[in-house]
Scaffold this motif. Sequence first.
Motif, PDB file in Angstrom:
ATOM      1  N   TYR A 213      -5.895 -16.925   4.382  1.00 12.87           N
ATOM      2  CA  TYR A 213      -4.602 -17.271   4.976  1.00 12.87           C
ATOM      3  C   TYR A 213      -3.500 -17.413   3.925  1.00 12.87           C
ATOM      4  N   PHE A 214      -3.865 -17.587   2.677  1.00 14.09           N
ATOM      5  CA  PHE A 214      -2.880 -17.693   1.600  1.00 14.09           C
ATOM      6  C   PHE A 214      -2.036 -16.423   1.538  1.00 14.09           C
ATOM      7  N   GLU A 215      -2.699 -15.270   1.432  1.00 15.04           N
ATOM      8  CA  GLU A 215      -1.985 -13.991   1.367  1.00 15.04           C
ATOM      9  C   GLU A 215      -1.330 -13.656   2.708  1.00 15.04           C
ATOM     10  N   LEU A 216      -2.004 -14.001   3.799  1.00 16.43           N
ATOM     11  CA  LEU A 216      -1.414 -13.739   5.120  1.00 16.43           C
ATOM     12  C   LEU A 216      -0.078 -14.457   5.266  1.00 16.43           C
ATOM     13  N   TYR A 217      -0.066 -15.744   4.915  1.00 15.25           N
ATOM     14  CA  TYR A 217       1.188 -16.494   5.024  1.00 15.25           C
ATOM     15  C   TYR A 217       2.250 -15.911   4.100  1.00 15.25           C
ATOM     16  N   LYS A 218       1.875 -15.602   2.857  1.00 10.12           N
ATOM     17  CA  LYS A 218       2.844 -15.034   1.921  1.00 10.12           C
ATOM     18  C   LYS A 218       3.452 -13.748   2.472  1.00 10.12           C
ATOM     19  N   ASN A 219       2.603 -12.881   3.047  1.00 10.35           N
ATOM     20  CA  ASN A 219       3.090 -11.618   3.614  1.00 10.35           C
ATOM     21  C   ASN A 219       4.072 -11.872   4.762  1.00 10.35           C
ATOM     22  N   GLU A 220       3.690 -12.803   5.622  1.00 11.69           N
ATOM     23  CA  GLU A 220       4.536 -13.079   6.789  1.00 11.69           C
ATOM     24  C   GLU A 220       5.812 -13.820   6.376  1.00 11.69           C
ATOM     25  N   MET A 221       5.691 -14.716   5.400  1.00 14.02           N
ATOM     26  CA  MET A 221       6.881 -15.388   4.875  1.00 14.02           C
ATOM     27  C   MET A 221       7.848 -14.365   4.275  1.00 14.02           C
ATOM     28  N   ASP A 222       7.319 -13.422   3.494  1.00 14.52           N
ATOM     29  CA  ASP A 222       8.175 -12.411   2.877  1.00 14.52           C
ATOM     30  C   ASP A 222       8.867 -11.564   3.942  1.00 14.52           C
ATOM     31  N   TYR A 223       8.152 -11.258   5.027  1.00 13.30           N
ATOM     32  CA  TYR A 223       8.786 -10.503   6.109  1.00 13.30           C
ATOM     33  C   TYR A 223       9.920 -11.317   6.725  1.00 13.30           C
ATOM     34  N   CYS A 224       9.673 -12.605   6.924  1.00 10.21           N
ATOM     35  CA  CYS A 224      10.712 -13.467   7.513  1.00 10.21           C
ATOM     36  C   CYS A 224      11.932 -13.573   6.598  1.00 10.21           C
ATOM     37  N   LEU A 225      11.697 -13.571   5.286  1.00  8.00           N
ATOM     38  CA  LEU A 225      12.820 -13.550   4.339  1.00  8.00           C
ATOM     39  C   LEU A 225      13.650 -12.287   4.530  1.00  8.00           C
ATOM     40  N   GLU A 226      12.969 -11.148   4.686  1.00  2.00           N
ATOM     41  CA  GLU A 226      13.674  -9.885   4.901  1.00  2.00           C
ATOM     42  C   GLU A 226      14.376  -9.866   6.260  1.00  2.00           C
ATOM     43  N   PHE A 227      13.732 -10.445   7.265  1.00  6.03           N
ATOM     44  CA  PHE A 227      14.353 -10.506   8.597  1.00  6.03           C
ATOM     45  C   PHE A 227      15.604 -11.370   8.568  1.00  6.03           C
ATOM     46  N   ALA A 228      15.527 -12.510   7.878  1.00  2.00           N
ATOM     47  CA  ALA A 228      16.692 -13.403   7.790  1.00  2.00           C
ATOM     48  C   ALA A 228      17.862 -12.701   7.103  1.00  2.00           C
ATOM     49  N   LEU A 229      17.560 -11.927   6.052  1.00  2.00           N
ATOM     50  CA  LEU A 229      18.597 -11.155   5.371  1.00  2.00           C
ATOM     51  C   LEU A 229      19.188 -10.103   6.309  1.00  2.00           C
ATOM     52  N   ALA A 230      18.323  -9.381   7.012  1.00  2.00           N
ATOM     53  CA  ALA A 230      18.796  -8.366   7.957  1.00  2.00           C
ATOM     54  C   ALA A 230      19.641  -8.997   9.064  1.00  2.00           C
ATOM     55  N   ASN A 231      19.239 -10.182   9.493  1.00  2.00           N
ATOM     56  CA  ASN A 231      19.988 -10.922  10.516  1.00  2.00           C
ATOM     57  C   ASN A 231      21.406 -11.210  10.038  1.00  2.00           C
ATOM     58  N   ARG A 232      21.524 -11.692   8.796  1.00  2.00           N
ATOM     59  CA  ARG A 232      22.854 -11.978   8.236  1.00  2.00           C
ATOM     60  C   ARG A 232      23.662 -10.693   8.051  1.00  2.00           C
ATOM     61  N   LYS A 233      22.986  -9.623   7.605  1.00  2.00           N
ATOM     62  CA  LYS A 233      23.690  -8.356   7.403  1.00  2.00           C
ATOM     63  C   LYS A 233      24.267  -7.811   8.712  1.00  2.00           C
ATOM     64  N   LEU A 234      23.483  -7.888   9.789  1.00  2.00           N
ATOM     65  CA  LEU A 234      23.981  -7.385  11.076  1.00  2.00           C
ATOM     66  C   LEU A 234      25.152  -8.230  11.572  1.00  2.00           C
ATOM     67  N   MET A 235      25.043  -9.557  11.434  1.00  2.00           N
ATOM     68  CA  MET A 235      26.175 -10.410  11.818  1.00  2.00           C
ATOM     69  C   MET A 235      27.410 -10.091  10.985  1.00  2.00           C
ATOM     70  N   MET A 236      27.205  -9.865   9.684  1.00  2.00           N
ATOM     71  CA  MET A 236      28.340  -9.534   8.827  1.00  2.00           C
ATOM     72  C   MET A 236      28.996  -8.223   9.264  1.00  2.00           C
ATOM     73  N   GLU A 237      28.204  -7.257   9.691  1.00  2.00           N
ATOM     74  CA  GLU A 237      28.779  -6.006  10.191  1.00  2.00           C
ATOM     75  C   GLU A 237      29.634  -6.250  11.427  1.00  2.00           C
ATOM     76  N   ARG A 238      29.167  -7.157  12.299  1.00  2.00           N
ATOM     77  CA  ARG A 238      29.944  -7.469  13.505  1.00  2.00           C
ATOM     78  C   ARG A 238      31.249  -8.191  13.141  1.00  2.00           C
ATOM     79  N   VAL A 239      31.189  -9.057  12.134  1.00  2.00           N
ATOM     80  CA  VAL A 239      32.405  -9.750  11.678  1.00  2.00           C
ATOM     81  C   VAL A 239      33.368  -8.745  11.057  1.00  2.00           C
ATOM     82  N   LYS A 240      32.848  -7.821  10.262  1.00  2.00           N
ATOM     83  CA  LYS A 240      33.697  -6.796   9.657  1.00  2.00           C
ATOM     84  C   LYS A 240      34.373  -5.944  10.737  1.00  2.00           C
TER      85      LYS A 240
END
Length: 390
Positions: A213-240
């Motif tokens: 579960y150590f590697e599983l959590y790390k993998n899923e955490m890293d995906y969530c980090l990328e999702f959070a970034l993508a979430n902000r990027k899409l919102m920023m596009e809408r603001v632009k």
Amino acid sequence: MHTNGKAIITTEKLPIKLWLEADQMEEGALEQARNLANLPFAFKHIAIMPDTHEGYGMPIGAILATKGVIVPNAVGVDIGCGMCSLRTNLTDISTEDLKTIMSIIRNTIPVGFNHHKTQQDEAWMPERKGDLPIVNQEYESALYQIGTLGGGNHFIEIQKGSDGYIWIMIHSGSRNIGFTVANHYNDVAKALNKAAGEDISNDLAYLPESSEYFELYKNEMDYCLEFALANRKLMMERVKTAFREIRPEVGFSEFINKPHNFAAEEEHFGETVLVHRKGATRARKGEWGMIPGSQGTGSFLVKGKGEAQSFESCAHGAGRIMSRTQARKKLDLEEEIQALDDLGVLHAIRGRKDLDEAPGSYKDIDEVMNHQKDLVEVQIELQPLAVIKG
């Protein structure tokens, strides 16, 4: 005890280094810091930033380095939560234009518990790599959530910079996909620790390197980090897009992104450790970061100084001085609204339920910045012009 301008608590197994006075910490946060310092796998010392306040298991504004384990609650339930900023080429904007832009934003970016009514373009979603059981389970739902703000202290803010330009700042996280990943692996960690007879607080349950579960959590955490970034990027596009509708001549600078809820493998004090930052921003030497105040005070774009004692970290914001419930009970609604109106800020306080995000519920951002002069150097100060809160 003090050294190099920091308060140090030496009564626990490891030192606790505070970038504020010990008596400025609420009792709950201080107790949580003591718990961290006594964890058998904690490394070197615990670092506490000046915006600290009580969290779940671990104080917000804390840095925990570990060897051989990862602690889901030391990352938190909003994995990848963070800020992004963008500079426009505008040097002024009228109140009327601001109102129209904010109205367009409200119509294109859901806030609070709201999601999009249709799935968003899958091209915005990060690529899935490796074994991601919880991400895969939540993936379809996440297509409705990408590009949404969420609640609490998340915000979209239009600001005027000390450099003369209009800026945009967004604070948001990984929405329900991060929340679900965090809770799942915290439950797994609790079960593993209990089965092993470990005497670890359930709020600080951990996953050992020896567990799958150590590697599983790390993998899923890293995906969530990328999702959070993508979430902000899409919102920023809408603001632009909202800006372009009203000011077609507008241009935009490079995008700055900084998460403040994550764990990463890093080198510190000559060893490879897993650094957990919960409500703390990485501040390596020369690295850009953002430290927002409240919707009535300034925010700061900074560059890190790479201070070793803070594990190259700094505060992530002003930090709360009262809980959400306390703020709704104690703060004066008219006073908070009047103070923001006097500043000319198009704000998000309408009724008593909004007082949990009133400036009066936060620490003095200037004091927070003063406590961490050894951690960051201010580059640009940003004053709020208009704010949307989750």
